[in-house]
Motif scaffolding. Structure first.
Motif, PDB file in Angstrom:
ATOM      1  N   ILE A  67       0.879  -1.153  -0.076  1.00 39.66           N
ATOM      2  CA  ILE A  67       0.199   0.054  -0.083  1.00 39.66           C
ATOM      3  C   ILE A  67       0.871   1.333   0.069  1.00 39.66           C
ATOM      4  N   THR A  68       0.528   2.214  -1.027  1.00 41.07           N
ATOM      5  CA  THR A  68       1.370   3.271  -1.187  1.00 41.07           C
ATOM      6  C   THR A  68       0.732   4.612  -0.866  1.00 41.07           C
ATOM      7  N   ASP A  69      -0.629   4.713  -0.244  1.00 44.37           N
ATOM      8  CA  ASP A  69      -1.184   5.929  -0.119  1.00 44.37           C
ATOM      9  C   ASP A  69      -2.462   5.732   1.157  1.00 44.37           C
ATOM     10  N   ALA A  70      -2.896   6.629   1.457  1.00 49.89           N
ATOM     11  CA  ALA A  70      -4.059   6.617   2.620  1.00 49.89           C
ATOM     12  C   ALA A  70      -5.444   6.964   2.094  1.00 49.89           C
ATOM     13  N   ARG A  71      -6.325   6.007   2.464  1.00 49.82           N
ATOM     14  CA  ARG A  71      -7.854   6.214   2.171  1.00 49.82           C
ATOM     15  C   ARG A  71      -8.273   7.212   3.307  1.00 49.82           C
ATOM     16  N   PRO A  72      -9.257   8.162   3.025  1.00 52.73           N
ATOM     17  CA  PRO A  72      -9.884   8.974   3.979  1.00 52.73           C
ATOM     18  C   PRO A  72     -10.257   8.178   5.189  1.00 52.73           C
ATOM     19  N   LYS A  73     -10.255   8.893   6.430  1.00 48.38           N
ATOM     20  CA  LYS A  73     -10.567   8.408   7.764  1.00 48.38           C
ATOM     21  C   LYS A  73     -12.095   8.127   7.367  1.00 48.38           C
ATOM     22  N   SER A 127      -6.179  25.900  15.857  1.00 49.53           N
ATOM     23  CA  SER A 127      -4.975  24.962  15.727  1.00 49.53           C
ATOM     24  C   SER A 127      -4.040  25.686  14.738  1.00 49.53           C
ATOM     25  N   THR A 128      -2.828  25.488  14.548  1.00 48.64           N
ATOM     26  CA  THR A 128      -1.914  26.062  13.836  1.00 48.64           C
ATOM     27  C   THR A 128      -1.064  24.734  13.211  1.00 48.64           C
ATOM     28  N   LEU A 129      -1.646  23.541  13.581  1.00 47.47           N
ATOM     29  CA  LEU A 129      -1.051  22.340  13.387  1.00 47.47           C
ATOM     30  C   LEU A 129      -1.126  21.946  11.769  1.00 47.47           C
ATOM     31  N   GLU A 130       0.088  21.656  11.349  1.00 47.00           N
ATOM     32  CA  GLU A 130       0.190  21.125   9.966  1.00 47.00           C
ATOM     33  C   GLU A 130       0.671  19.784   9.939  1.00 47.00           C
ATOM     34  N   PHE A 131      -0.115  18.839   9.115  1.00 42.06           N
ATOM     35  CA  PHE A 131       0.057  17.523   9.173  1.00 42.06           C
ATOM     36  C   PHE A 131      -0.352  17.020   7.801  1.00 42.06           C
ATOM     37  N   SER A 132      -0.022  15.730   7.562  1.00 36.79           N
ATOM     38  CA  SER A 132      -0.127  14.953   6.434  1.00 36.79           C
ATOM     39  C   SER A 132      -0.447  13.646   6.600  1.00 36.79           C
ATOM     40  N   HIS A 133      -1.686  13.137   6.279  1.00 33.20           N
ATOM     41  CA  HIS A 133      -2.265  11.782   6.594  1.00 33.20           C
ATOM     42  C   HIS A 133      -1.804  10.969   5.250  1.00 33.20           C
ATOM     43  N   ILE A 134      -0.702   9.971   5.799  1.00 30.12           N
ATOM     44  CA  ILE A 134       0.419   9.392   4.931  1.00 30.12           C
ATOM     45  C   ILE A 134      -0.130   7.950   4.331  1.00 30.12           C
ATOM     46  N   LEU A 135      -0.481   6.980   5.159  1.00 33.88           N
ATOM     47  CA  LEU A 135      -0.794   5.479   4.799  1.00 33.88           C
ATOM     48  C   LEU A 135      -1.703   5.170   5.889  1.00 33.88           C
ATOM     49  N   ASN A 136      -2.513   4.071   5.406  1.00 31.71           N
ATOM     50  CA  ASN A 136      -3.212   3.519   6.104  1.00 31.71           C
ATOM     51  C   ASN A 136      -3.615   2.180   5.718  1.00 31.71           C
ATOM     52  N   VAL A 137      -4.141   1.059   6.599  1.00 32.34           N
ATOM     53  CA  VAL A 137      -4.733  -0.266   5.957  1.00 32.34           C
ATOM     54  C   VAL A 137      -5.187  -1.008   7.092  1.00 32.34           C
ATOM     55  N   ILE A 195       5.400  -4.705   7.380  1.00 33.23           N
ATOM     56  CA  ILE A 195       6.722  -3.875   7.135  1.00 33.23           C
ATOM     57  C   ILE A 195       6.521  -2.664   6.583  1.00 33.23           C
ATOM     58  N   ALA A 196       6.885  -1.538   7.060  1.00 31.50           N
ATOM     59  CA  ALA A 196       6.500  -0.099   6.841  1.00 31.50           C
ATOM     60  C   ALA A 196       7.935   0.557   6.794  1.00 31.50           C
ATOM     61  N   MET A 197       7.683   1.654   5.600  1.00 32.05           N
ATOM     62  CA  MET A 197       8.940   2.410   5.503  1.00 32.05           C
ATOM     63  C   MET A 197       8.197   3.550   4.935  1.00 32.05           C
ATOM     64  N   VAL A 198       8.767   4.810   5.781  1.00 36.78           N
ATOM     65  CA  VAL A 198       8.023   6.116   5.450  1.00 36.78           C
ATOM     66  C   VAL A 198       9.036   7.212   5.276  1.00 36.78           C
ATOM     67  N   GLY A 199       9.104   7.828   4.404  1.00 31.79           N
ATOM     68  CA  GLY A 199      10.061   8.945   4.245  1.00 31.79           C
ATOM     69  C   GLY A 199       9.871  10.111   4.922  1.00 31.79           C
ATOM     70  N   MET A 233      10.750  -0.741  -3.960  1.00 35.76           N
ATOM     71  CA  MET A 233       9.990   0.394  -3.671  1.00 35.76           C
ATOM     72  C   MET A 233      10.830   1.620  -3.397  1.00 35.76           C
ATOM     73  N   THR A 234      10.308   2.769  -3.922  1.00 39.28           N
ATOM     74  CA  THR A 234      11.074   4.002  -3.907  1.00 39.28           C
ATOM     75  C   THR A 234      10.019   5.127  -3.274  1.00 39.28           C
ATOM     76  N   ARG A 235       8.871   4.757  -2.823  1.00 35.50           N
ATOM     77  CA  ARG A 235       7.784   5.461  -2.234  1.00 35.50           C
ATOM     78  C   ARG A 235       7.474   4.976  -0.909  1.00 35.50           C
ATOM     79  N   SER A 236       7.038   5.786   0.092  1.00 31.71           N
ATOM     80  CA  SER A 236       6.515   5.219   1.460  1.00 31.71           C
ATOM     81  C   SER A 236       5.616   3.997   1.060  1.00 31.71           C
ATOM     82  N   SER A 237       5.676   3.175   1.852  1.00 34.14           N
ATOM     83  CA  SER A 237       4.798   2.047   1.623  1.00 34.14           C
ATOM     84  C   SER A 237       4.544   1.108   2.987  1.00 34.14           C
TER      85      SER A 237
END
Length: 308
Positions: free
Chosen positions: A10-16, A33-43, A236-240, A264-268
């Motif tokens: 899996i190389t993406d995140a589906r909406p919560k 909130s001034t919090l900046e964030f990115s939802h990266i991956l989920n399964v 087994i996860a890898m995240v840039g 893999m060259t993408r977060s996965s």
């Protein structure tokens, strides 16, 4: 050509879920909130059959002035992780997170894994200040994430065991030093720069499950495990760690699944089926920090390579 096990990666995140997303968005607005964030991956079990829940978010920076989320519990065990990104001191969150667990206010300033047993109330995050990026992950032993706003046990039921917080790792592969049948570890490439950060198993926090985190900073190398299989599914996860390009691993990672080698060259998230032989897992020409972690619904790490 599509390989047989490509669907395990899996190389993406589906909406919560819509209700959770609505709650977070509203509370972030209310608390200025001034919090900046990115939802990266989920399964979860909906994305891959028989798999467990994993959800990954980068908290890049900023702060919140009031509670986020709501007090809730689950009928399954959950691990909540906050991981710092400073190469000089990855154990330091470079910020502060205050949250409620089991009616206690917890102040976090270090990287940690929090094990929350079934039935223990937790949330909300009271406030947070993020000065450098923090990786936020939830791992739960359920195929479909759900929550209850009242104690799972009910008001008249016995109290569940409370939570545990782990701030460090432990010496792994000690069995290899005493077990004459254990395979030799894979030689470490001297160019690999890495930091073993956090580790969780039942002998560290009773009732918990296997989770392990390592920062790969740069170089070449591989995980110290030969080909093996488990009688449980494994993540087994890898995240840039690059804020501008969070899906870029800054190099290549490869893993063998069955008789296939996947690059893999993408977060996965690699979701290894029960019984499937996998590894070696290699890191090739890594030039930017990459966070790698593994997890599974097993109290203690076990596999075919650790059996006589």
């Amino acid at each position: 050509m599509t390989l047989k096990y490509s669907d395990c990666i899996i190389t993406d995140a589906r909406p919560k879920p819509a209700d959770v997303e609505k709650l977070y968005s509203a509370q972030l607005r209310w608390n200025k909130s001034t919090l900046e964030f990115s939802h990266i991956l989920n399964v979860n079990g909906d994305r891959i059959k028989d798999f467990f829940h994993v959800d990954c978010t980068w908290l890049w920076g900023g702060s919140s002035e009031g509670p986020i989320d709501e007090n809730h519990a689950h009928d399954f065990g959950e691990v909540i992780g906050f991981v710092g990104s400073s190469r000089e001191d990855p154990h330091n969150l470079n910020g502060e997170i205050r949250l409620m667990i089991d009616d206690q206010e917890i102040r976090l300033t270090k990287s940690c894994l929090i094990f929350v047993p079934p039935g223990v109330m937790h949330g909300p995050v009271l406030n947070m200040r993020i000065d450098k990026p923090v990786f936020f992950v939830t791992i739960a032993l359920t195929g479909r994430y759900s929550r209850q706003s009242i104690p799972v046990n009910g008001p008249e039921q016995p109290r569940k065991e409370s939570f545990s917080i782990v701030y460090d790792t432990k010496t792994r592969f000690t069995v290899a030093a005493t077990d004459k049948n254990a395979p030799p570890p894979i030689p470490r490439d001297p160019s690999l720069r890495s930091t073993r950060l956090l580790h969780l198993e039942d002998d560290i926090a009773q009732g918990s499950f296997y989770v392990d985190f390592v920062w790969i900073w740069e170089g070449n190398g591989g995980a110290p495990a030969p080909e093996h299989a488990h009688d449980w599914v494994e993540l087994i996860a890898m995240v840039g760690g690059d804020r501008e390009h969070p899906y870029d691993l800054g190099g290549t990672m490869s893993i063998v699944l069955g008789d296939e080698t996947h690059y893999m060259t993408r977060s996965s998230l690699v979701c290894v089926p029960r019984g499937l032989k996998h590894c070696p897992w290699k890191f090739i020409g890594i030039k930017k920090p990459t966070l790698v972690f593994t997890a599974g619904p097993s109290a203690m790490y076990s596999g075919s390579h650790k059996k006589d």
